[in-house]
Scaffold this motif. Structure first.
Motif, PDB file in Angstrom:
ATOM      1  N   TRP A  63      41.165  26.062  53.266  1.00 11.87           N
ATOM      2  CA  TRP A  63      41.218  24.323  51.584  1.00 11.87           C
ATOM      3  C   TRP A  63      42.322  24.261  51.658  1.00 11.87           C
ATOM      4  O   TRP A  63      43.061  24.060  52.060  1.00 11.87           O
ATOM      5  CB  TRP A  63      40.600  25.331  50.791  1.00 11.87           C
ATOM      6  N   LEU A  84      45.523  31.922  53.590  1.00  9.82           N
ATOM      7  CA  LEU A  84      44.590  30.052  52.703  1.00  9.82           C
ATOM      8  C   LEU A  84      43.992  29.595  53.067  1.00  9.82           C
ATOM      9  O   LEU A  84      44.124  27.696  52.752  1.00  9.82           O
ATOM     10  CB  LEU A  84      46.096  30.018  51.549  1.00  9.82           C
ATOM     11  N   PHE A  92      42.387  24.570  44.890  1.00 11.35           N
ATOM     12  CA  PHE A  92      42.893  26.403  45.052  1.00 11.35           C
ATOM     13  C   PHE A  92      42.820  26.929  43.318  1.00 11.35           C
ATOM     14  O   PHE A  92      43.279  26.248  42.759  1.00 11.35           O
ATOM     15  CB  PHE A  92      44.380  27.015  45.236  1.00 11.35           C
ATOM     16  N   PRO A  94      39.957  30.962  50.499  1.00  8.78           N
ATOM     17  CA  PRO A  94      39.687  31.810  49.450  1.00  8.78           C
ATOM     18  C   PRO A  94      38.535  31.675  49.257  1.00  8.78           C
ATOM     19  O   PRO A  94      37.669  30.991  49.556  1.00  8.78           O
ATOM     20  CB  PRO A  94      40.351  30.328  48.827  1.00  8.78           C
ATOM     21  N   GLN A 108      36.438  35.345  44.659  1.00 11.36           N
ATOM     22  CA  GLN A 108      37.823  34.839  44.702  1.00 11.36           C
ATOM     23  C   GLN A 108      38.456  36.468  43.834  1.00 11.36           C
ATOM     24  O   GLN A 108      38.931  37.153  44.114  1.00 11.36           O
ATOM     25  CB  GLN A 108      39.101  34.061  43.788  1.00 11.36           C
ATOM     26  N   PRO A 118      45.168  23.456  49.118  1.00  8.57           N
ATOM     27  CA  PRO A 118      45.873  23.674  48.362  1.00  8.57           C
ATOM     28  C   PRO A 118      45.470  23.453  46.654  1.00  8.57           C
ATOM     29  O   PRO A 118      45.134  23.971  46.331  1.00  8.57           O
ATOM     30  CB  PRO A 118      47.546  23.964  48.373  1.00  8.57           C
TER      31      PRO A 118
END
Length: 300
Positions: free
Chosen positions: A231, A228, A236, A206, A211, A233
């Motif tokens: 990070w 992904l 996010f 991310p 972003q 999730p």
């Protein structure tokens, strides 16, 4: 239990997921991927974590019925710190070919020598992609200096994976250890995708604080994907989840950033994310199988 003998190539039907973003942080002789100063700062930022060998990574992923892409970062020009050998990583991955997929890293400042190395790594060692970390390597992705290397990677059919967004490497060190965040704006990769339309690209992480730029590039350029990693999730951005569920459902990839973040933690948080049931297998495995050419052991 680990499989006896030398395992065969990845059997995607046996896997529950493919982690496209893991780091080899230590060589067989104990050499670290980062200088002690930068590694100490990274531990303070991310929290203390183990530094498994590639063989230990293989055992870890095999127990979980997952495969993993493995790489290091070659930033000798900017940092003066010798990299972990690409050949060593590729050879170690070959010893565990049922679960490990070798990527390499070539400092773009190495010019023609770097191009020759990239060709050799793919043709002789089966490397399937190359990791770039523009902030640590000290270059802008759209710098024409790097174009001969991109051209070679494109012709080889390999993947170019770019770190994007903020980095924990150098965080808290005076001056950020000279690491410049601006080089990891994903919009800088848009020129690369435009000038090399057949180059398979992954924008890693991310891309905080960019972003929306990453989403725009991935929607606009057919060969650009997003992983992904890095990070949990649960953190996010909502627009990333929305695009992963819709316009980018074929182009978003599971990545953990192991050993900084464990796939166990990542997957547990992903289970609670509002992702459509039909999209989950695409993110966890199917998109990576297609991008990496893992169908029936296909080579890049």
């Amino acid at each position: 239990m680990d499989l006896p003998g030398k395992p065969g190539p990845v059997n995607v039907d046996d896997l529950v997921a493919i982690d496209v973003h893991t780091h080899a942080e230590v060589s067989k002789d104990g050499h670290g991927s980062l200088s002690p100063r930068l590694f100490g700062a990274s531990e303070e930022y991310f929290g203390s974590h183990e530094r498994p060998t590639v063989a230990e990574m293989a055992a870890y992923y095999r127990r979980r019925r997952m495969a993993a892409v493995v790489f290091t970062v070659d930033a000798e020009h900017a940092t003066g710190h010798p990299r972990i050998s690409n050949e060593e990583i590729a050879e170690s991955c070959a010893e565990h070919a049922d679960v490990l997929i070798p990527f390499a890293s070539v400092d773009p400042w190495k010019g023609r020598a770097g191009v020759r190395e990239a060709v050799r790594l793919v043709s002789e060692y089966g490397v399937r992609g190359f990791k770039f970390h523009p902030s640590i390597q000290g270059f802008s992705p759209d710098d024409r200096m790097a174009y001969p290397l991109y051209e070679a990677i494109e012709e080889l059919g390999a993947v170019a994976l770019f770190h994007t967004g903020q980095t924990g490497i150098g965080a808290g060190v005076p001056g950020g250890a000279g690491i410049r965040l601006k080089h990891s704006n994903p919009m800088l990769v848009d020129d690369v995708a435009a000038d090399f339309p057949d180059l398979k690209i992954i924008l890693a992480h991310p891309s905080f604080p960019w972003q929306d730029e990453a989403l725009a590039v991935a929607v606009h350029k057919p060969t650009v994907h997003i992983d992904l990693s890095g990070w949990s999730p649960k953190y996010f951005p909502p627009q990333l989840v929305r695009y992963a569920n819709s316009l980018l459902k074929e182009k978003v990839l599971f990545g953990s950033d192991y050993p900084v973040i464990s796939p166990d933690r990542w997957l547990a948080d992903f289970d609670r994310l509002d992702i459509k049931p039909e999209v989950r297998p695409k993110i966890l495995k199917d998109n990576a199988v297609r991008l990496l050419g893992l169908h029936e052991g296909k080579q890049p």
